[in-house]
Design a protein around this motif. Structure first.
Motif, PDB file in Angstrom:
ATOM      1  N   ALA A 149       5.550  11.230  -0.920  1.00 53.84           N
ATOM      2  CA  ALA A 149       6.312  11.576  -2.119  1.00 53.84           C
ATOM      3  C   ALA A 149       5.417  11.557  -3.358  1.00 53.84           C
ATOM      4  N   LEU A 150       4.548  10.548  -3.463  1.00 52.50           N
ATOM      5  CA  LEU A 150       3.659  10.446  -4.615  1.00 52.50           C
ATOM      6  C   LEU A 150       2.593  11.541  -4.623  1.00 52.50           C
ATOM      7  N   ALA A 151       2.159  11.966  -3.448  1.00 52.22           N
ATOM      8  CA  ALA A 151       1.091  12.965  -3.347  1.00 52.22           C
ATOM      9  C   ALA A 151       1.516  14.336  -3.853  1.00 52.22           C
ATOM     10  N   LYS A 152       2.807  14.579  -3.952  1.00 48.59           N
ATOM     11  CA  LYS A 152       3.273  15.877  -4.449  1.00 48.59           C
ATOM     12  C   LYS A 152       2.850  16.113  -5.890  1.00 48.59           C
TER      13      LYS A 152
ATOM     14  N   ALA B  24       0.294  13.997  -7.383  1.00 46.02           N
ATOM     15  CA  ALA B  24      -1.036  13.422  -7.587  1.00 46.02           C
ATOM     16  C   ALA B  24      -2.097  14.314  -6.969  1.00 46.02           C
ATOM     17  N   ARG B  25      -3.153  14.557  -7.697  1.00 50.02           N
ATOM     18  CA  ARG B  25      -4.238  15.406  -7.203  1.00 50.02           C
ATOM     19  C   ARG B  25      -5.327  14.616  -6.479  1.00 50.02           C
ATOM     20  N   SER B  26      -5.290  13.294  -6.581  1.00 53.30           N
ATOM     21  CA  SER B  26      -6.328  12.473  -5.958  1.00 53.30           C
ATOM     22  C   SER B  26      -5.723  11.152  -5.499  1.00 53.30           C
ATOM     23  N   ALA B  27      -6.479  10.435  -4.694  1.00 54.30           N
ATOM     24  CA  ALA B  27      -6.033   9.114  -4.242  1.00 54.30           C
ATOM     25  C   ALA B  27      -5.934   8.167  -5.437  1.00 54.30           C
ATOM     26  N   GLU B  28      -6.862   8.282  -6.363  1.00 48.88           N
ATOM     27  CA  GLU B  28      -6.837   7.445  -7.571  1.00 48.88           C
ATOM     28  C   GLU B  28      -5.557   7.684  -8.369  1.00 48.88           C
ATOM     29  N   ALA B  29      -5.174   8.931  -8.546  1.00 50.22           N
ATOM     30  CA  ALA B  29      -3.948   9.253  -9.275  1.00 50.22           C
ATOM     31  C   ALA B  29      -2.715   8.763  -8.523  1.00 50.22           C
ATOM     32  N   LEU B  30      -2.746   8.837  -7.219  1.00 50.98           N
ATOM     33  CA  LEU B  30      -1.628   8.361  -6.400  1.00 50.98           C
ATOM     34  C   LEU B  30      -1.437   6.856  -6.581  1.00 50.98           C
ATOM     35  N   ALA B  31      -2.527   6.114  -6.667  1.00 53.12           N
ATOM     36  CA  ALA B  31      -2.464   4.652  -6.748  1.00 53.12           C
ATOM     37  C   ALA B  31      -2.175   4.132  -8.159  1.00 53.12           C
ATOM     38  N   ARG B  32      -2.424   4.948  -9.159  1.00 57.42           N
ATOM     39  CA  ARG B  32      -2.290   4.493 -10.541  1.00 57.42           C
ATOM     40  C   ARG B  32      -0.827   4.199 -10.902  1.00 57.42           C
ATOM     41  N   GLY B  33      -0.606   3.032 -11.494  1.00 56.16           N
ATOM     42  CA  GLY B  33       0.701   2.678 -12.024  1.00 56.16           C
ATOM     43  C   GLY B  33       1.706   2.167 -11.003  1.00 56.16           C
ATOM     44  N   LEU B  34       1.307   1.978  -9.760  1.00 55.06           N
ATOM     45  CA  LEU B  34       2.246   1.479  -8.752  1.00 55.06           C
ATOM     46  C   LEU B  34       2.429  -0.024  -8.883  1.00 55.06           C
TER      47      LEU B  34
END
Length: 167
Positions: free
Chosen positions: A137-140, A142-152
């Motif tokens: 769901a987050l990857a939709k 987020a363009r990178s793994a870093e962006a996916l992990a940010r703010g969780l």
């Protein structure tokens, strides 16, 4: 079962160090597969991944998540090394939790307080254990793994990680 995703670019040595720290998890049957998501490396990153038996994709993190076989994902930076004892902690977390988790920095690896306050924190510096459903769901967006992990919002695991050096 856990799928490990490592997003990298021109970091063959760091990738090799990270993969070496995962061997115990593979032997114990916790690590089901490792997917290296390459972002255009020009070094021998692909060779390191292939020799280690990893799935190698030249696409973004969302493709890697789609190929992951595990219900839980472990996202790591190349160069990060998991300390002994991580397997039991991750297994316990994934058995009873639904929220994402991060590792604790190894005591010998912790920077002084002021250095931590004024440094730019990387969202994946302490790794990330997240369910495949939530990561998809987050990857939709987020363009990178870093962006996916940010703010969780995450739980802190009682297992240590040696953080990859900043680039």
């Amino acid at each position: 079962m856990l799928s490990v995703l490592i997003e990298t670019r021109n970091d063959e040595e760091g990738l090799a160090r990270t993969l070496a720290s995962l061997v115990g998890g593979a032997v114990e049957g916790v690590v089901r597969d490792v997917i290296v998501c390459d972002q255009g490396s020009t070094d021998q990153t692909h060779r390191v991944a292939e020799h280690a038996g990893c799935h190698y994709v030249t696409s973004g993190i969302s493709v890697g998540i789609g190929q992951a076989k595990g219900d839980w994902l472990l996202l790591l930076e190349p160069g990060a090394r998991l300390a002994e004892g991580w397997i039991d902690e991750v297994v316990a977390h994934t058995a009873k939790q639904t929220m994402p988790a991060r590792f604790s920095r190894a005591r010998a690896d912790r920077a002084p307080f002021l250095a931590r306050v004024f440094s730019g924190n990387r969202a994946l510096a302490e790794g990330l254990v997240v369910s495949k459903r939530q990561a998809s769901a987050l990857a939709k967006s987020a363009r990178s793994a870093e962006a996916l992990a940010r703010g969780l919002a995450t739980k802190r695991l009682n297992a240590e990680i040696w953080v990859a050096p900043p680039k």
